[in-house]
Design an enzyme around this catalytic site. Structure first.
Site, PDB file in Angstrom:
ATOM      1  N   THR A  82       0.899  -1.190  -0.056  1.00  0.00           N
ATOM      2  CA  THR A  82       0.038  -0.150  -0.055  1.00  0.00           C
ATOM      3  C   THR A  82       0.646   1.158   0.029  1.00  0.00           C
ATOM      4  O   THR A  82       0.458   2.261  -0.483  1.00  0.00           O
ATOM      5  CB  THR A  82      -1.059  -0.035   1.147  1.00  0.00           C
ATOM      6  OG1 THR A  82      -1.666  -1.136   1.331  1.00  0.00           O
ATOM      7  CG2 THR A  82      -2.071   1.155   1.111  1.00  0.00           C
ATOM      8  N   TYR A 121       7.737 -11.325   3.999  1.00  0.00           N
ATOM      9  CA  TYR A 121       6.657 -11.011   3.219  1.00  0.00           C
ATOM     10  C   TYR A 121       6.483 -11.849   2.086  1.00  0.00           C
ATOM     11  O   TYR A 121       7.328 -11.500   1.237  1.00  0.00           O
ATOM     12  CB  TYR A 121       6.517  -9.392   2.945  1.00  0.00           C
ATOM     13  CG  TYR A 121       5.253  -8.717   2.148  1.00  0.00           C
ATOM     14  CD1 TYR A 121       3.849  -9.364   2.556  1.00  0.00           C
ATOM     15  CD2 TYR A 121       5.403  -8.004   1.130  1.00  0.00           C
ATOM     16  CE1 TYR A 121       2.757  -8.892   1.620  1.00  0.00           C
ATOM     17  CE2 TYR A 121       4.502  -7.590   0.251  1.00  0.00           C
ATOM     18  CZ  TYR A 121       3.154  -8.106   0.505  1.00  0.00           C
ATOM     19  OH  TYR A 121       2.153  -7.666  -0.148  1.00  0.00           O
ATOM     20  N   LYS A 174       4.118 -12.416   6.895  1.00  0.00           N
ATOM     21  CA  LYS A 174       2.926 -11.940   6.357  1.00  0.00           C
ATOM     22  C   LYS A 174       2.615 -12.534   4.945  1.00  0.00           C
ATOM     23  O   LYS A 174       3.307 -12.427   3.908  1.00  0.00           O
ATOM     24  CB  LYS A 174       3.152 -10.490   6.085  1.00  0.00           C
ATOM     25  CG  LYS A 174       1.544  -9.816   5.964  1.00  0.00           C
ATOM     26  CD  LYS A 174       1.951  -8.836   4.952  1.00  0.00           C
ATOM     27  CE  LYS A 174       0.468  -8.698   4.139  1.00  0.00           C
ATOM     28  NZ  LYS A 174       0.099  -6.932   3.676  1.00  0.00           N
TER      29      LYS A 174
END
Length: 297
Positions: A47, A135, A163
């Site tokens: 994001t 990630y 994640k």
């Protein structure tokens, strides 16, 4: 090593027309999120448009977030590179700037074999004295983290979190089982947070939490309390934001939601599109349904 858990919003990256980071806007957003009760902050995630920022912009974003957080919550800074040397440089820089953890991302043009993936993340963890969150996002990355790779990396003393942004919740349970508790799981916006918490997740790192922090913190609290009926009732209301996040461009949706709430974070960096008029109407309706208004920002 610091224990990481709870709601970690993926921060947007407010960049002005001249390419400079909008320090005041970013600092105000940090203050808003901390006041909402989030458990940590994650700048330079998906994001945060990490793939579209230059080195100076990335550095400044970490500086502003660390300064604005002022030690109240941990800052887990994203680092991403195609070479191991550059990833190590970024990780060391983030640590020097005061980050409390590293979100490690592997960018790849050509696919990287499993041994290379393990070596990349190991080198990052070896380079710093901070907890490292791995990630993985199979939708966008050329090289995924396999279960054997995760098992091997879970034995590193500073790699204790992952994640996972796949849409396979069963994979999360497999990670937990395979690593025997050494690798704790953060959910992404592709997963239903309450469901991930039910199977043993420790929280979520996701863009929607940047737009709906108070509700996200409330959901986390219900999950931790074992109030699954209450958690699912709230989760159903909040899932509309995740649906919009998936339908529209990542940064565009969250930046649009924040603009609606009174944060002039600007548009995504070109060539990414801004949120369409139809998308803005959908986001406005979703926020109104959650009773989020500009005066709350």
């Amino acid at each position: 090593m610091q224990d990481l858990h709870g709601v970690f919003p993926y921060l947007v990256s407010p960049i002005g027309p001249d390419g400079r980071v909008l320090d005041d806007v970013l600092a105000r957003l940090v203050e808003h999120l901390v006041a909402a009760g989030v458990h940590g902050l994650t700048p330079l995630g998906s994001t945060g448009e990490f793939a579209y920022l230059n080195a100076e912009q990335r550095r400044r974003i970490i500086e502003v977030v660390v300064e604005a957080a002022a030690g109240r919550v941990p800052v887990v800074a994203g680092i991403a590179a195609t070479t191991t040397a550059e990833a190590v440089r970024q990780a060391r820089e983030a640590e020097a700037l005061g980050a409390n953890g590293i979100l490690a991302i592997l960018e790849a043009y050509f696919p990287v074999p499993e041994a290379g993936v393990v070596a990349y993340f190991t080198a990052v963890a070896d380079a710093v004295g901070l907890p490292v969150v791995l990630y993985t996002n199979p939708q966008f990355q050329r090289s995924d983290l396999s279960l054997p790779a995760l098992e091997a990396l879970s034995r590193h003393p500073r790699i204790g979190y992952v994640k996972d942004a796949s849409t396979n919740t069963g994979r999360l349970l497999s990670i937990m089982d395979r690593t025997e508790g050494r690798m704790r799981v953060f959910a992404a916006s592709a997963h239903i947070p309450a469901a991930v918490m039910l199977i043993g997740g420790v929280g979520w790192m996701a863009g929607p939490a940047c737009a709906i922090p108070r509700q996200s913190v409330r959901l986390y609290g219900l999950c931790r309390a074992g109030d699954w009926a209450g958690a699912m009732a709230l989760q159903r209301r909040l899932w509309r934001i995740n649906e919009l996040f998936a339908r529209h461009a990542l940064a565009a949706c969250i930046k649009g939601a924040l603009e609606i709430q009174g944060f002039p974070v600007g548009s995504p960096l070109p060539p990414q599109p801004a949120l369409s008029p139809e998308g803005r109407r959908e986001v406005e309706a979703a926020l109104a349904g959650l009773e989020i208004h500009a005066e709350d920002a």
